[in-house]
Design an enzyme around this catalytic site. Structure first.
Site, PDB file in Angstrom:
ATOM      1  CG  ASP A 117      -0.366   0.014   2.533  1.00 16.19           C
ATOM      2  OD1 ASP A 117       0.712   0.629   2.675  1.00 16.19           O
ATOM      3  OD2 ASP A 117      -0.936  -0.563   3.477  1.00 16.19           O
ATOM      4  CG  LEU A 118       0.402   6.256  -0.163  1.00 15.52           C
ATOM      5  CD1 LEU A 118       0.898   6.590  -1.562  1.00 15.52           C
ATOM      6  CD2 LEU A 118      -0.680   7.250   0.272  1.00 15.52           C
TER       7      LEU A 118
END
Length: 259
Positions: A117-118
């Protein structure tokens, strides 16, 4: 080329199913390609495809979003050290920077094997072969994903050990997780975490379930492949010999002609 039988393997004379062909060409996974077909984004010899039960033979022209797709190149697998702040997608509707925009120049079109994820960082495997990506993502492969997690809060080592039996978080059941305390300094601690499924935000959700706030999440291994000392933002190809050793059935898509 051959016709595909009921088991999904080639067996006759109509060619290769387009989703499988395009996945081997590195466009995307089979599932994503089938979705693209449903959205009317794929053409075969100038005609928009209506369903995925179509076959590709030598000489056919396949286009995705108007771009002609070249035939499958040799299978490539790369280790990439993803920095935090990048999303693992080719296009982000929110305009955030993506992994694929930040790759070193000169690489072919690649897709990720799993995601980070980010705000997560560390090892991300990339390939030009959608079939290989699908194979390595499947739980049946049995490969362990290993992480180092920095958390804030009181770490209950018994609660960490209990994760080996699995845990239910907000109604979602997660399989066995191996977790152990590495070090602690004040309110911060480093924890090693190993799991086999790697579902969306699984580590962060499980840590929050234990009352711990994740401030850093680094994937250090995906199966037999290690992050090691690969610099942030760097990509390094896995030699075909190593890939064959880990996956004996993997072969180059095109062999050089014999002299």
């Amino acid at each position: 080329m051959t016709e595909e039988d009921s088991n999904g393997e080639d067996s006759g004379g109509r060619g290769e199913r387009i989703a499988k062909w395009a996945a081997r060409a590195g466009v995307a996974s089979r599932r994503d390609i089938e979705r693209m077909i449903e959205e009317g984004r794929v053409k075969l010899n100038g005609q928009v495809l209506q369903h995925p039960a179509s076959f590709v033979t030598d000489g056919d022209i396949v286009q995705v979003d108007g771009k002609v797709i070249e035939n499958a190149a040799r299978t490539r697998l790369l280790r990439y050290h993803k920095p935090a702040g990048l999303v693992t997608t080719h296009k982000d509707p929110e305009g955030r920077p993506t992994v694929f925009e930040k790759l070193p120049p000169g690489l072919p079109r690649l897709i990720s094997i799993g995601r980070l994820d980010l705000n997560s960082e560390g090892l991300l495997l990339l390939t030009n072969d959608g079939e290989l990506a699908r194979r390595l993502e499947r739980p049946e492969t049995g490969w362990v994903r290993r992480y180092r997690v920095r958390v804030n809060g009181f770490v209950d080592e018994k609660a960490l050990a209990a994760l080996a039996k699995g845990v239910t978080v907000e109604g979602e059941r997660y399989g066995p997780i191996e977790a152990g305390l590495d070090s602690r300094k004040g309110d911060n601690a480093w924890i090693s975490v190993s799991l086999r499924e790697g579902r969306n935000r699984e580590v962060r959700r499980v840590m929050a379930h234990l009352g711990l706030q994740t401030s850093r999440l680094i994937r250090v291994a995906y199966g037999p492949f290690q992050l090691g000392v690969l610099p942030k933002g760097a990509a390094e190809e896995v030699p075909m010999k190593i890939l064959r050793e880990q996956l004996p059935k993997v072969e180059p898509k095109h062999r050089a002609p014999k002299p």
